[in-house]
Design an enzyme around this catalytic site. Structure first.
Site, PDB file in Angstrom:
ATOM      1  N   ASN A  62      50.441  40.642  80.949  1.00  0.00           N
ATOM      2  CA  ASN A  62      50.596  39.418  80.161  1.00  0.00           C
ATOM      3  C   ASN A  62      51.941  39.377  79.449  1.00  0.00           C
ATOM      4  OD1 ASN A  62      49.320  41.522  78.651  1.00  0.00           O
ATOM      5  ND2 ASN A  62      48.685  40.088  77.071  1.00  0.00           N
ATOM      6  N   GLU A  64      53.734  37.254  76.481  1.00  0.00           N
ATOM      7  CA  GLU A  64      53.489  36.288  75.411  1.00  0.00           C
ATOM      8  C   GLU A  64      54.764  35.581  74.980  1.00  0.00           C
ATOM      9  OE1 GLU A  64      51.155  38.324  72.393  1.00  0.00           O
ATOM     10  OE2 GLU A  64      49.399  38.268  73.720  1.00  0.00           O
ATOM     11  N   CYS A  73      49.087  34.920  81.297  1.00  0.00           N
ATOM     12  CA  CYS A  73      48.095  35.983  81.483  1.00  0.00           C
ATOM     13  C   CYS A  73      48.540  36.951  82.584  1.00  0.00           C
ATOM     14  CB  CYS A  73      46.751  35.382  81.872  1.00  0.00           C
ATOM     15  SG  CYS A  73      45.921  34.506  80.543  1.00  0.00           S
ATOM     16  N   GLU A  75      46.809  38.174  85.022  1.00  0.00           N
ATOM     17  CA  GLU A  75      46.341  37.769  86.355  1.00  0.00           C
ATOM     18  C   GLU A  75      47.301  36.758  86.960  1.00  0.00           C
ATOM     19  OE1 GLU A  75      44.723  37.849  83.503  1.00  0.00           O
ATOM     20  OE2 GLU A  75      42.567  38.137  83.749  1.00  0.00           O
ATOM     21  N   CYS A 112      40.063  34.918  81.783  1.00  0.00           N
ATOM     22  CA  CYS A 112      39.810  33.663  81.057  1.00  0.00           C
ATOM     23  C   CYS A 112      39.547  32.539  82.054  1.00  0.00           C
ATOM     24  CB  CYS A 112      41.000  33.333  80.157  1.00  0.00           C
ATOM     25  SG  CYS A 112      42.450  32.753  81.056  1.00  0.00           S
ATOM     26  N   CYS A 115      42.492  31.592  84.290  1.00  0.00           N
ATOM     27  CA  CYS A 115      42.731  32.574  85.375  1.00  0.00           C
ATOM     28  C   CYS A 115      41.667  32.448  86.464  1.00  0.00           C
ATOM     29  CB  CYS A 115      42.760  33.992  84.817  1.00  0.00           C
ATOM     30  SG  CYS A 115      44.246  34.301  83.839  1.00  0.00           S
TER      31      CYS A 115
END
Ligand code: THU
Length: 160
Positions: A62, A64, A73, A75, A112, A115
């Site tokens: 990830n 940010e 993310c 993924e 999430c 994703c």
């Protein structure tokens, strides 16, 4: 009235020794990728590793941003790398794990909703299921047969 029911199946393993050597390697690679996370805001470091059908493993972490909605993310970092660099390969499995400076994370870390939608797109595109392997920073492991199992009634391109 009719009822639509959906049965969800996750296979639960107590520890990595119950997985195949290839699956252990994939989870361990995902764990290595947590070290590449840029997560100064959440302190939640996620790693994702993809197994391709040529056996190769690629990963992501990830990333940010101070403008929070721009966070990427793990993924999606891994999947975008895959789509951009290996468009002729297929993904057979994805392993996802995380570490956190705030909690022990001894339960599996689930992708999430965003994703899940992106995973479903890659799965539909390659017309082949992507197996999902989830673990926290240790603890039990969940294995799920397909991304679509995690997103019943998903929105997909066939409607467009
Ligand atoms: N995160 C992921 O990398 N994957 C997910 O499926 C859920 C959340 C990241 C985004 C953010 O950097 C941090 O975890 C906390 O939400």
């Amino acid at each position: 009235m009719k009822v639509l029911q959906n049965q969800f199946t996750a296979y639960v393993f107590d520890n990595q020794s119950e997985l195949t050597p290839e699956e252990q390697e994939l989870l361990q690679t995902a764990a290595t990728f947590t070290k590449n996370a840029y997560a100064p805001y959440s302190q939640f470091m996620v790693g994702a590793a993809l197994r391709l059908d040529n056996g190769q493993i690629i990963g992501g972490a990830n990333q940010e941003n101070a403008s929070f909605p721009l966070c990427i993310c793990a993924e999606q970092a891994a999947l975008s790398h895959f789509g951009s660099n290996y468009p002729d390969q297929k993904i057979t499995q994805i392993a996802i794990t995380a570490t956190s400076k705030k909690s022990a994370l001894d339960h599996p870390v689930s992708p999430c909703g965003s994703c899940r939608q992106v995973l479903c797109e890659y799965e539909s595109r390659q017309n082949q299921a992507i197996e999902i392997i989830l673990q926290g920073n240790g603890g039990p492991i969940f294995k799920i047969n397909s991304a679509h199992d995690l997103l019943p009634l998903s929105f997909d391109g066939s409607i467009l």
